[in-house]
Design an enzyme around this catalytic site. Structure first.
Site, mmCIF file in Angstrom:
data_model
loop_
_atom_site.group_PDB
_atom_site.id
_atom_site.type_symbol
_atom_site.label_atom_id
_atom_site.label_comp_id
_atom_site.label_asym_id
_atom_site.label_seq_id
_atom_site.Cartn_x
_atom_site.Cartn_y
_atom_site.Cartn_z
ATOM 1 C CG HIS A 364 -5.492 56.089 123.217
ATOM 2 N ND1 HIS A 364 -6.397 55.814 124.258
ATOM 3 C CD2 HIS A 364 -5.386 56.571 123.669
ATOM 4 C CE1 HIS A 364 -6.047 56.454 125.250
ATOM 5 N NE2 HIS A 364 -5.087 56.963 125.072
ATOM 6 N NE ARG A 471 4.669 56.837 120.728
ATOM 7 C CZ ARG A 471 5.489 57.894 119.833
ATOM 8 N NH1 ARG A 471 5.493 56.978 118.291
ATOM 9 N NH2 ARG A 471 5.206 59.619 119.659
ATOM 10 N NE ARG A 507 8.044 55.551 124.853
ATOM 11 C CZ ARG A 507 7.471 56.963 124.443
ATOM 12 N NH1 ARG A 507 8.201 58.088 124.118
ATOM 13 N NH2 ARG A 507 6.163 57.023 123.502
ATOM 14 C CD GLU A 606 10.346 62.783 126.418
ATOM 15 O OE1 GLU A 606 8.824 62.021 125.046
ATOM 16 O OE2 GLU A 606 9.811 61.573 126.683
ATOM 17 C CG ASN A 629 6.165 64.295 119.182
ATOM 18 O OD1 ASN A 629 6.560 64.925 118.074
ATOM 19 N ND2 ASN A 629 6.658 63.246 118.934
ATOM 20 C CG ASP A 630 6.328 65.144 125.456
ATOM 21 O OD1 ASP A 630 5.245 65.760 126.325
ATOM 22 O OD2 ASP A 630 6.432 63.362 125.440
ATOM 23 N NE ARG A 640 2.678 64.940 122.804
ATOM 24 C CZ ARG A 640 3.594 63.742 122.559
ATOM 25 N NH1 ARG A 640 4.576 64.261 123.374
ATOM 26 N NH2 ARG A 640 3.597 63.188 122.032
ATOM 27 C CB CYS A 677 12.370 59.282 118.717
ATOM 28 S SG CYS A 677 12.130 59.883 120.103
HETATM 29 C C1 PEP Z 1 7.986 62.996 122.070
HETATM 30 O O1 PEP Z 1 7.871 63.225 122.998
HETATM 31 O O2 PEP Z 1 8.606 63.656 121.041
HETATM 32 C C2 PEP Z 1 7.997 61.422 121.896
HETATM 33 C C3 PEP Z 1 8.121 60.309 120.356
HETATM 34 O O3 PEP Z 1 6.995 60.604 122.421
HETATM 35 P P1 PEP Z 1 5.870 60.424 122.607
HETATM 36 O O4 PEP Z 1 4.967 60.834 121.484
HETATM 37 O O5 PEP Z 1 5.335 59.543 122.879
HETATM 38 O O6 PEP Z 1 5.424 61.227 123.608
HETATM 39 MG MG MG Z 2 7.511 62.140 124.775
#
Ligand code: PEP
Ligand code: MG
Length: 747
Positions: A364, A471, A507, A606, A629-630, A640, A677
């Site tokens: 965080h 977020r 989101r 994702e 990212n996911d 990750r 994103c």
């Molecule tokens: C992602 O997974 O790419 C994303 C934007 O969500 P977060 O990073 O908040 O999991």
């Molecule tokens: Mg994500």
């Protein structure tokens, strides 16, 4: 323990204090001390070895070994018995040194005549400073009492070293915390910063390690322990209704605060002549040394609890604390073991940089640092031990490197880098209002990721065309209790106000996995990233989701509203969530609230499964946003959050780009709006490649908009696509080399 031994110890400490009080130079003091110790212990030899650099120990003073070996005899960490003591942080006590494991014969010292050996680490709160050794001719093992007495002396030596009592000529006698040091950690937030250290929890300085009156010191210790116990009990009372984990920690605190063993050891230390605070620190140092050896996660945590408790006790005893009354230095760079998001937000933008000993990319604190665009380095091991308040420090968030008290050459090179970044920033400001149109006329929509109020000013300053990912969980994460609906309404309407009509994609709560709400019952899952998270929680326990949807509708108050559901793995989840929205809208209508002028409902892609959803899903979903990212972590099966594998697979890997291409094609066929994103959208090379694959909306951190736009303006997307296609036909693993070479040729 015999009274006679205790009073011997006290006498020796008394003589050490006299040595400390003289205005002799460091070397003379060390010589005098080795003499005193040998005399008091009745050994022929007493030697002090100090570190001259992180890997090498140097004999700095001796009584009994050949004087000419002083500052000549050196050993590496782990080498010989002395090196072994230093490396392990453990005592070596042997009647027959030459036959002991690891013995190294050093002819220049003449030590072959001495059979027994007792080596004690000199360390202060986990910082290794050297080794104290006594040796004698007769082959005997030193008694537990003698070992203990020497440990007390080693503790005092460590404090004296910290206070600069041994400063003299040569590297080993150079003052502590004055050499320049470099730390290699991980990148939490890019950017470079120069400034001065601000320790979030400053080291406690003990100026009186030795005390004359053990009774008075015992009283002081008991009073402080009492204050500590009362404090812990109060915390326990206050969190009776809190979560289980927090209670467990506090119970462990209480157990330690009442621990007889801990108390007894400190009482013995005091009886030997240490002051109350030195006794606490001695036990803390030893616990830290144990912590380094312990593998078991549970035990490590308990030792960390003890460490924390010792810190509290030290603060009570010395009156030193977080609020030291000191002002933040100019250009403060925060240095801490770790820091919570709430504390970090309190510092806000006043910080120029952040360096954490622990922390992680997805923590965080990292999220907040990113929102505030403050360069952050995580995993900078031992920095809190090395750094002092006010030290000159340079943080390279791009490389994950920190220079503490840097040399002139480093300063010059680093300042050049900062100047270059400032130039680039100025260039980005000049294109802030320019639309991102590529050389071959493709318009790319650049929007930003946000989540905190601190992000809102970036809507103007970055030139973002909207918020592609808000977020909402960040607002939940930085609090210590669930926000109320009315608070959320106020918050979301401030976001929409700040957006001044630009589209904001909210989101819904994406919790679980690495994002654990401090006030929610923790769930113990074998693999949280694949567990009960995001929309799965929202659908199973719809209360919070409904409250959030209501808050969003009320905040929109007749304005357009865009809502996106995270982590949708199959069409049915989207449909169920959509049904919740419809129900909430209906309820709000009945309650007489103003409904949004328009309502867009989308999903995050994702998990690879969603890319293969039936055509009907693509037709019905309002829009899709790839959470790279996911998606990448599941595509490559590479966590990750795991530093070992995080960077192992390239976004420009041909398989991944082919997968992206498939998603783009499916969206084109159904006319579904698509954006990206994840973090890759903010990395210029990755971003232009995603655009070349057909993604026309990229959502990124505000600070990335300038660099990404600048590259897009100079790129011909059709040609770049050609380069990527050729690479794929050739069967390369990643098109990165070809793409980088092509950009190099373009100038
Ligand atoms: C992602 O997974 O790419 C994303 C934007 O969500 P977060 O990073 O908040 O999991
Ligand atoms: Mg994500």
């Amino acid at each position: 323990m015999a009274d006679g031994t205790e009073s011997e110890s006290r006498k020796l400490l008394g003589r050490l204090r006299e040595a400390m009080a003289t205005d002799e130079a460091g070397q003379a003091r060390l010589d005098r001390i080795t003499h005193l110790i040998a005399d008091s212990m009745g050994t022929e030899v007493c030697s002090i070895y100090l570190f001259r650099d992180a890997e090498t120990l140097e004999l700095c003073a001796t009584e009994g070994l050949k004087p000419e070996s002083v500052h000549q005899t050196r050993m590496r960490l782990g080498e010989g018995l002395v090196g072994r003591v230093a490396k392990s942080g453990k005592v070596v006590n042997t009647p027959d040194a030459p036959s002991a494991k690891g013995f190294r014969y050093m002819p220049e010292t003449g030590e072959e005549r001495f059979s027994s050996f007792l080596g004690i680490p000199v360390q202060r709160l986990g910082e290794k400073l050297g080794v104290l050794v006594v040796q004698s001719r007769v082959a005997r093992e030193f008694s537990a009492d003698e070992v203990y007495a020497l440990e007390v002396v080693a503790m005092v030596l460590a404090e004296m070293a910290e206070l600069g009592a041994f400063v003299g000529e040569g590297a080993a006698l150079s003052p502590l915390h004055q050499k320049s040091a470099m730390f290699r950690g991980g990148t939490g937030q890019e950017g470079a910063a120069e400034g001065h250290v601000w320790l979030h929890e400053p080291r406690v300085v003990i100026t009186n390690p030795i005390a004359d009156d053990p009774h008075r010191e015992l009283e002081r210790l008991n009073e402080a322990i009492e204050e500590l116990r009362v404090g812990v009990d109060r915390m326990l009372e206050m969190s009776q209704h809190g979560d289980k984990e927090q209670l467990q920690v506090l119970e462990a605190y209480r157990m330690f605060a009442n621990s007889k063993g801990w108390m007894r050891r400190m009482e013995e230390d005091i009886a030997r002549g240490l002051s109350a605070e030195a006794a606490v620190e001695k036990e803390q140092s030893q616990a830290r040394a144990r912590m380094e050896q312990v593998q078991d996660a549970y035990l490590r945590e308990r030792l960390a609890d003890l460490d924390d408790l010792s810190n509290r006790l030290l603060r009570i005893l010395t009156g030193q604390g977080k609020q030291t009354g000191a002002d933040l230095p100019a250009d403060p760079i925060l240095v801490a073991r770790n820091i919570g998001p709430g504390d970090l937000l309190e510092y806000g933008r006043s910080l120029k940089g952040i360096v954490l000993e622990e922390g992680s990319v997805g923590s965080h604190a990292a999220i907040v640092a990113r929102a505030l665009a403050i360069p952050l380095v995580v995993h900078a091991e031992r920095i809190t031990t090395e750094a002092l308040n006010g030290d000159h420090i340079m943080v390279d968030g791009d490389q994950g490197i920190v220079h503490l008290r840097p040399e002139d050459s480093v300063v010059t090179a680093f300042r050049d880098k900062i100047a270059m970044q400032a130039d680039a920033q100025a260039r980005y400001v000049s294109i802030r209002e320019t639309p991102a149109v590529t050389l071959d006329g493709h318009r790319v929509n650049l929007v930003m990721n946000a989540g905190l109020m601190a992000d809102l000013p970036s809507l103007e300053s970055s030139g973002a065309e909207g918020v592609g990912l808000f977020r909402t969980e960040l607002q939940f994460l930085v609090r210590n209790k669930m926000p109320k609906r009315s608070e959320l309404v106020a918050l979301y309407s401030r976001v929409l106000d700040a957006a001044k009509g630009k589209r904001v994609v909210f989101r819904t709560l994406d919790i679980g996995s690495d994002k654990v709400l401090p006030y929610m019952k923790p769930t113990d899952e074998p693999n949280p990233a694949l567990g009960w998270r995001a929309i799965r929680v929202g659908l199973d326990k719809p209360g919070v989701m409904r409250m959030q949807l209501q808050a969003l509708i009320r905040a929109a108050a007749g304005r357009p509203l865009t809502i996106m559901f995270p982590f949708v793995a199959q069409a049915e989840e989207y449909r169920a969530a959509r049904a919740e929205v419809d129900k909430t809208v209906e309820r709000e209508r009945i309650l007489g609230h103003k409904l949004p002028e328009s309502l867009e409902i989308g999903a995050m892609l994702e998990t690879p499964s969603l890319a293969f959803a039936p055509q009907k899903f693509f037709d019905e979903v309002g829009f899709l946003s790839i959470g790279g990212n996911d998606l990448k972590q599941f595509f490559f099966a590479a966590d990750r959050e795991n530093e070992r594998v995080r960077r192992r697979y390239d976004t420009l890997n041909c398989s991944f780009l082919t997968f992206i291409e498939n998603i783009v094609e499916r969206c084109e066929q159904s006319g579904t709006q698509l954006s990206f994103c994840g973090e890759d959208a903010g990395r210029p090379i990755e971003a232009v490649c995603l655009a070349a694959m057909g993604i026309r909306t990229l959502s990124m951190r505000p600070a990335s908009i300038g660099p990404v736009k600048s590259l897009l303006l100079r790129t011909n997307l059709e040609q770049l696509r050609q380069i990527i296609t050729e690479g794929r036909h050739e069967g390369v693993q990643s098109v990165r080399p070809a793409v980088t070479e092509w950009f190099r040729q373009q100038g």
